[in-house]
Every structure is written in structure tokens, then in C-alpha cells.
Design an enzyme around this catalytic site. Structure first.
Site, mmCIF file in Angstrom:
data_model
loop_
_atom_site.group_PDB
_atom_site.id
_atom_site.type_symbol
_atom_site.label_atom_id
_atom_site.label_comp_id
_atom_site.label_asym_id
_atom_site.label_seq_id
_atom_site.Cartn_x
_atom_site.Cartn_y
_atom_site.Cartn_z
ATOM 1 C CD GLU A 104 -2.140 -7.615 -0.607
ATOM 2 O OE1 GLU A 104 -3.141 -6.891 -0.685
ATOM 3 O OE2 GLU A 104 -1.798 -8.402 -1.522
ATOM 4 N NE ARG A 160 -2.139 -6.743 -5.063
ATOM 5 C CZ ARG A 160 -2.515 -6.844 -6.337
ATOM 6 N NH1 ARG A 160 -1.876 -6.186 -7.281
ATOM 7 N NH2 ARG A 160 -3.547 -7.594 -6.680
ATOM 8 C CB SER A 213 -5.611 -9.617 0.221
ATOM 9 O OG SER A 213 -6.729 -9.973 -0.564
#
Length: 298
Positions: free
Chosen positions: A290, A171, A220
Site C-alpha cells: 500500500e 486503500r 503499514s
């Protein structure tokens, strides 16, 4: 800041435009300017004519992004619906511009007989955002399939960049300073069209069964810690359903925060901080968001 020199543009330039219209959380204050280019050439022209002191931010579908209630200084460029071309560059390579939805790219490659990008049907964003953060889901990561990329800089110059010019992590992508992704080239293998389309269908069924699709969320919120899952840790700490203002931790999947009742960006950011603090206190693991948080606080 005043943006001038727009006579040659074919796109749309808006002033004091609310960014809540362009984010999947449906929150965020105004941008000084929003520019929606007609195409990549139009974007290049705009950047060449833009005053050198004007800050620039690129935004796709507005997922994986929290824009603060004070909005964003300078110009926000919307790529979704603008940089939207997909094409074959050779027998085993597909080029997709930054504004193409990840799910659209997954379906395009499957229908044309390529395999590998089926997992991108589960990524709620655009190609540009997927490249910027090395997005992934269900075991796949975008940069595993990238052969090269195209970037644009502050002066509107487009460059082709190789994989060796980036630092790719989980990520995380470190790219040349002052450049943004405008297209990705994906190296793929020949596959079975019907199998790929069926894999996408099964993946989307799994996503709908396990994630709060159809709600205002960003995808997410936290990275998964090594050898663990953020959602599991949040659930084990009893935080499912926890609310703060109009923001709420999803009961369906704890790594999702929902704009449940006219949430502000501050509600969401404060709930993120609360989750981080409680999980760290109870488990000793500090979750790393994230989601990209940008803009001015009120």
C-alpha cells in the site's frame, strides 16, 4: 528544467533539496525543486506560473511513501505545515486542508463535539494522503465521512468535486487525471466530547502497544488480503526481524519496515520485494504494497 516566474510567490522554493528530510522513512534522493507554499492561494499562483512540462508531485508528511534514492524529477510540493486550515462549514461539516495531520483533524473534531473521525488519530499522515488512498485503521475508513472534496489541477484551478466523481475502494481512490486533493469536507454527527477524546487516547495506547511508534517507518507497508492480515502472514513466514542493508522488519508488528541503520530506499524496496516473494512461495498469497513508491533509481 528551470523554474522561473516566482516573483509573486510567498512560499519557499528550494533547488536540489533532499527528500529524506520530508519522509517518515528518512530516505530518498533530491527533488529538482521543492516548493513549500504559504497557503492554498500561493499554491494556485505557483501552479499557474509553472512551466507546463514540469512534473509535479504532492507530498504531505511523507508517510506511506518510499522515494527512491535517485530522487524525483520536477517539483515536489510539500503540503504539511502549509495547507493547514481547519474550519466548520456548517453545523455538521468540517473542512480540513490537505496538509492537516490526520491526528490533528481527529482531535479537532472530538474537541468541538463531533464523532466519527476518532480513528484518524492512528493514521500517520495528512488529510491529503488519507483522501488519496482512502486511509483507515481500527475499522474506520476516511471516505465513509467525506461529503465533498476540493482539488487543484496543473493550471492552479480549484474545483469542488462530489463523491460520485471518484471510484473508492480498499486503500484505493481513482480521481480525475491531473488533479490533487487540497481539502476535504467531512460530514459528522454530534457526539460526546469527553468520550471521543477518551476513545482517541485508548486508540493511541493500543497503537503504541502494537506498532513500532517512535521509529523511522512509513506505517503499514502492505494491504491486508481479503479475510486475512498482512502482518500475520509475514510473521507466520518467519520474517520478523529480517534485515536487508539498513532496513528491518519490525519485531513488534511484521507489517512495518524500519529504517534501522541508515537504510537506503533501495534497501527498503528490496526488502519489500523479498517479503512478497517469500510470502507468495510459502502461502500462495501475493501481498500488495500500500506504500507508494516513486522517483528515480540510482
Amino acid at each position: 528544467m528551470v523554474v522561473t516566474g516566482t516573483a509573486n510567490l510567498r512560499g519557499k522554493l528550494l533547488q536540489n533539496e533532499m527528500l529524506s528530510h520530508y519522509t517518515s522513512w528518512r530516505t530518498g534522493g533530491p527533488a529538482d525543486y521543492v516548493f513549500i507554499p504559504a497557503d492554498l492561494d500561493d499554491l494556485s499562483t505557483f501552479l499557474r506560473e509553472l512551466p507546463g512540462t514540469a512534473p509535479v508531485t504532492l507530498l504531505g508528511l511523507g508517510s506511506n511513501t518510499l522515494i527512491r534514492d535517485g530522487g524525483v524529477e520536477g517539483v515536489v510540493i510539500i503540503t504539511q505545515g502549509a495547507l493547514n486550515k481547519i474550519s466548520h462549514t456548517d453545523v455538521q461539516e468540517v473542512r480540513a486542508e490537505a496538509g492537516v495531520a490526520s491526528a490533528q483533524l481527529a482531535r479537532f473534531t472530538a474537541r468541538t463535539g463531533f464523532s466519527g473521525l476518532e480513528f484518524m488519530a492512528g493514521i500517520p499522515g495528512t488529510v491529503g494522503g488519507a483522501l488519496a488512498m482512502n486511509a483507515g485503521c481500527f475499522g474506520g475508513e476516511v471516505w465513509r465521512f467525506v461529503s465533498r472534496v476540493e482539488t487543484i489541477n496543473r493550471h492552479g484551478e480549484i474545483r469542488f468535486r462530489s463523491l460520485q466523481e471518484f471510484e473508492i475502494g480498499y486503500r484505493s481512490v481513482i480521481r480525475p487525471e491531473g488533479e490533487w486533493f487540497v481539502a476535504g469536507h467531512f460530514s459528522l454527527q454530534a457526539g460526546d466530547r469527553e468520550k471521543s477524546l477518551n476513545d482517541i487516547r485508548l486508540l493511541l495506547e493500543k497503537r503504541n502497544n502494537t506498532q513500532p511508534t517512535g521509529t523511522a517507518n512509513c506505517g503499514s507497508v502492505f494491504r491486508n488480503p481479503p479475510h486475512n492480515y498482512a502482518g500475520r502472514l509475514i510473521e507466520e513466514c518467519g520474517l520478523k526481524g529480517t534485515s536487508l542493508g539498513g532496513a528491518r522488519v519490525s519485531e513488534k508488528h511484521a507489517n512495518f519496515i524500519i529504517n534501522d541503520n541508515k537504510a537506503t530506499s533501495a534497501d527498503i524496496e528490496n526488502l519489500i520485494a523479498k517479503i512478497v516473494a517469500i510470502v507468495a512461495e510459502k502461502t500462495g498469497i501475493r501481498l500488495i504494497p500500500e506504500v507508494c513508491i516513486i522517483g528515480r533509481s540510482v
